[in-house]
Scaffold this active site. Structure first.
Site, PDB file in Angstrom:
ATOM      1  N   GLN A  16     -85.206  61.246  58.795  1.00  0.00           N
ATOM      2  CA  GLN A  16     -84.194  61.514  57.773  1.00  0.00           C
ATOM      3  C   GLN A  16     -83.014  60.551  57.877  1.00  0.00           C
ATOM      4  OE1 GLN A  16     -83.556  65.761  56.514  1.00  0.00           O
ATOM      5  NE2 GLN A  16     -84.452  66.193  58.518  1.00  0.00           N
ATOM      6  N   LYS A  70     -81.892  73.463  62.831  1.00  0.00           N
ATOM      7  CA  LYS A  70     -81.082  72.719  63.803  1.00  0.00           C
ATOM      8  C   LYS A  70     -79.668  73.289  63.943  1.00  0.00           C
ATOM      9  CE  LYS A  70     -79.565  69.156  60.534  1.00  0.00           C
ATOM     10  NZ  LYS A  70     -78.136  69.504  60.537  1.00  0.00           N
ATOM     11  N   THR A  71     -79.076  73.725  62.823  1.00  0.00           N
ATOM     12  CA  THR A  71     -77.720  74.275  62.914  1.00  0.00           C
ATOM     13  C   THR A  71     -77.717  75.552  63.739  1.00  0.00           C
ATOM     14  OG1 THR A  71     -77.218  73.343  60.735  1.00  0.00           O
ATOM     15  CG2 THR A  71     -75.715  75.017  61.582  1.00  0.00           C
ATOM     16  N   ARG A  75     -86.547  68.759  50.339  1.00  0.00           N
ATOM     17  CA  ARG A  75     -85.513  69.641  49.778  1.00  0.00           C
ATOM     18  C   ARG A  75     -86.164  70.829  49.071  1.00  0.00           C
ATOM     19  NH1 ARG A  75     -82.611  68.694  53.149  1.00  0.00           N
ATOM     20  NH2 ARG A  75     -84.353  67.465  53.890  1.00  0.00           N
ATOM     21  N   ASP A 102     -74.459  66.500  65.885  1.00  0.00           N
ATOM     22  CA  ASP A 102     -75.409  66.819  64.812  1.00  0.00           C
ATOM     23  C   ASP A 102     -75.744  65.548  64.037  1.00  0.00           C
ATOM     24  OD1 ASP A 102     -76.951  68.300  63.058  1.00  0.00           O
ATOM     25  OD2 ASP A 102     -75.247  68.900  61.814  1.00  0.00           O
ATOM     26  N   GLU A 103     -76.928  65.511  63.404  1.00  0.00           N
ATOM     27  CA  GLU A 103     -77.358  64.376  62.576  1.00  0.00           C
ATOM     28  C   GLU A 103     -77.227  63.061  63.344  1.00  0.00           C
ATOM     29  OE1 GLU A 103     -78.882  64.957  59.962  1.00  0.00           O
ATOM     30  OE2 GLU A 103     -78.039  66.646  58.844  1.00  0.00           O
TER      31      GLU A 103
END
Length: 686
Positions: A255, A36-37, A612, A224-225
């Site tokens: 998330q 995503k980044t 993770r 973002d997020e």
């Protein structure tokens, strides 16, 4: 258009589509590890280079300083020369702070305002409570949380009073104090952390002319997020983008693990209501984890209802089985984790920093710390003491806050007798009582003639001497070199001597003085990083915000050490080998979250923990655990039953399969080698 200039090489087709989409508002549903980044940074470069939008008219917001720094650095590598000059990449709160600075007059604040952290807010609430029903620290903390939730939900004091449940003491107390709390913040020319978003939102709603100016300044917004936004953050986005809808948001409802601080994953669904032309692009290819880890994650999260369905997949191979290790208690759980790390490193090599032990709550860390220390395994504990939590740093920051905002009563009370000026509690109580009656700050009260009727001549002289000194230093702060002023302040108050007198020994005094010097060095770095010298007020507000944000954004560092952290703290990180500890009912899921939406969030938390892991994932659980001083029976987490059982390898407990002779031999050799290493170290130390 020359394709050689396109700033998106290496993107997969869906990522490329998201980068180039410009026909309206866009939601990028980005699964864990899906890049995503990369999408956000490449889109910023696309907007500047291919769409001709000046960098100064683009803003990207996220939730941590670290994420914002990384994003800005990656954009810088994609652009040439000064193409990115003026680009806004920041946290929501930093964006809000910048708006407040520009609109101070409209908001009714004066330059040099203070930003209260949670401790400052709690101190103010306790002071207000002392004037009424008394000082109850536990209740004061609940009141602070409730007021914060109301601000994040755009709930006014009037609405809070109407809706407060009379049978809930904390809510009732918060509703009674909310308006007075806000009034005192304004009196002290101070904002709390939640005000940094709420005040710009209220201003935009009340002043369409100011909103229009900012909407023209920020012509394209990236978020973002997005699943972590609360009501005020959502409203800020909605107001700034307006009818233009020049917006790209990136998020993942699976998330969303911050409901306890106001995050609302339903904001993803609201986008479609507010922007009927919303385009949705799903990123489902995971570049982090093996197929087996993703299969487990997909099956687990499939038990939650979904706003947007998606399924992660990977080209990194299927991977090793997921292990579930059941042991007798939390000490054995920690011992087994340490043993497994040593065994794995002996067999496969690698670094200690490749391993992470994740858990539901910070209280679970102690047995792991002990076990790792006993095995000489280096570790890094996230959530430790913040640099700004040290007494000497809080002292100096209070002085600096007071120099730029003399009406900051919290800062005044902290430093008025530090170092000692023989201004005792009795004097301060009378000063506080007088200032309340007059509805003025403590500093202003020091100069009123009426104060002489409440204090002795000696007490009044000491207070006024301190206040006069503050005026002199504040005048210097407004005129000259901020760093030189701070150095002179430390000399004038004799702070180094004070540290020597108040510390346990010389070594402690020296460490504390080194912390002060580090703060000065940081101030110097901030000054040198800008294009123009910042005023003391700008430095103080910058450092205060960095402190507040940095408490949930601690650098993970470069040391070769095992990571110990909560799953919440691990969000956004990845590790080759992950141990998920405490996979038990009442722990994960937490005992207070066993029904409805709370259980769904616990499942999302487990999902975040699982995703993770890059190559290996081990679940740890105990059959007994100490709770409230007693050993209680524990059951494996229901989430383990929701995983694909054919991919789990149980060890210990009734579901365990016996180790093969080869595996037993390998483990025996690993432990033997560890004992040899310990003996070598012991002999070397003699």
């Amino acid at each position: 258009m020359s394709t050689s200039r396109l700033p998106d090489p290496g993107l997969n087709p869906r990522q490329r589509k998201a980068v180039r989409y410009m026909d309206g508002p866009l939601l990028v549903l980005a699964g864990a590890g899906s890049g995503k980044t990369r999408v956000i940074t490449h889109k910023i470069a696309w907007l500047i280079r291919e769409c001709g939008i000046p960098a100064r008219n683009i803003a990207a917001v996220t939730f941590t300083n670290k994420a914002a720094r990384e994003m800005k650095e990656r954009v810088g590598r994609l652009l040439e020369g000064r193409q990115g000059h003026g680009l806004r990449v920041s946290t929501f709160h930093t964006l809000g702070l910048n708006i407040i600075r520009r609109e101070l007059e409209s908001l009714g604040y004066r330059p040099g305002f203070s930003i209260y952290d949670a401790g400052d807010s709690l101190d103010l609430i306790r002071e207000l409570m002392r004037r009424g029903a008394g000082d109850d620290k536990g209740l004061a903390e609940q009141v602070r949380w409730q007021i914060s939730r109301w601000k994040n939900g755009l709930v006014s004091p009037e609405q809070a009073r109407r809706d407060a449940a009379p049978d809930d003491p904390a809510t009732a107390a918060a509703a009674a104090l909310y308006e007075e709390y806000c009034r005192h913040l304004k009196l002290y020319n101070a904002l709390d952390f939640d005000d940094l978003i709420m005040l710009p939102v209220l201003l935009f709603e009340q002043r369409p002319d100011i909103l229009e100016r900012w909407s023209n300044t920020i012509r394209y917004l990236l978020v973002d997020e997005y699943q972590d936004t609360n009501a005020t953050q959502y409203r800020m986005v909605r107001l700034l983008t307006g009818v233009r809808g020049a917006l790209t948001v990136v998020g993942d409802d699976d998330q969303s693990i911050y409901a306890w601080r106001g995050a609302n994953p339903e904001n993803l669904a609201r986008l479609r209501d507010d922007f009927p032309a919303l385009e949705v692009i799903k990123l489902e290819q995971n570049y982090r984890s093996t197929g087996r880890i993703l299969k487990a994650a997909n099956q687990l999260i499939g038990n939650n209802p979904h706003l947007f369905a998606k399924r992660l997949w990977s080209e990194l191979g299927y991977g090793d089985p997921l292990r579930v290790i059941q042991v007798g208690n939390e000490q054995l759980e920690a011992e087994r984790a340490a043993s497994e790390i040593l065994h794995h490193r002996f067999v496969r090599g690698g670094r200690f920093r490749d391993y992470a032990i994740l858990y539901r709550g910070n209280h679970q860390s102690r047995p792991f710390e002990k076990a790792l220390r006993e095995h000489n395994i280096p570790y890094r504990l996230s959530g430790g003491t913040s640099f700004f939590a040290y007494t000497e740093i809080r002292d100096l920051m209070a002085y600096l806050r007071l120099l730029v905002n003399q009406d900051d009563d919290t800062a005044f009370l902290r430093v008025v007798n530090t170092p000692r000026r023989e201004i005792g509690p009795g004097t301060l109580e009378k000063l506080a009582s007088y200032s309340r009656e007059r509805e003025i700050s403590l500093f202003t009260a020091c100069f009123e003639l009426g104060l002489a009727h409440h204090l002795s001549d000696r007490a009044l002289q000491r207070l006024q001497r301190f206040a006069d000194w503050l005026v002199e230093m504040a005048d210097r702060a407004a005129r000259g070199d901020a760093l030189e002023l701070v150095r002179d302040l430390l000399v004038q108050i004799g702070y180094r001597q004070w540290l020597e007198e108040s510390s346990r020994d010389g070594k402690m005094a020296e460490r504390r003085w080194e912390n002060v010097q580090e703060l000065l060095a940081w101030m110097k770095r901030i000054q040198e990083s800008g294009t123009k010298e910042r005023s003391l007020a700008e430095l103080v507000s910058h450092m205060t915000l960095m402190d507040i944000l940095g408490r949930s954004d601690q650098e993970e560092g470069e040391a070769d050490a095992v990571a110990l952290m909560t799953i919440h703290a691990a969000k956004g990180l990845e590790f080759p080998h992950v141990f998920l500890a405490g996979m038990e009912e009442q722990l994960l899921p937490h005992h207070a979250s066993l029904e409805g939406e709370a259980l769904e969030e616990e499942r999302r938390l487990a999902y975040v923990g699982i995703t993770r892991a890059q190559r290996a994932l081990t679940f740890l659980c105990a059959t007994k655990r100490k709770k409230g001083g007693e050993m209680v029976e524990c059951e494996p987490s229901r989430f383990l039953d929701e995983l694909p059982q054919e991919d789990l390898e149980w060890q210990g407990g009734s579901r365990a399969a016996k180790l093969s002779p080869e595996e037993s031999l390998r483990r025996g050799r690993a432990h033997l080698e560890q004992m040899r290493n310990m003996l070598r170290r012991g002999n070397a130390a003699k």
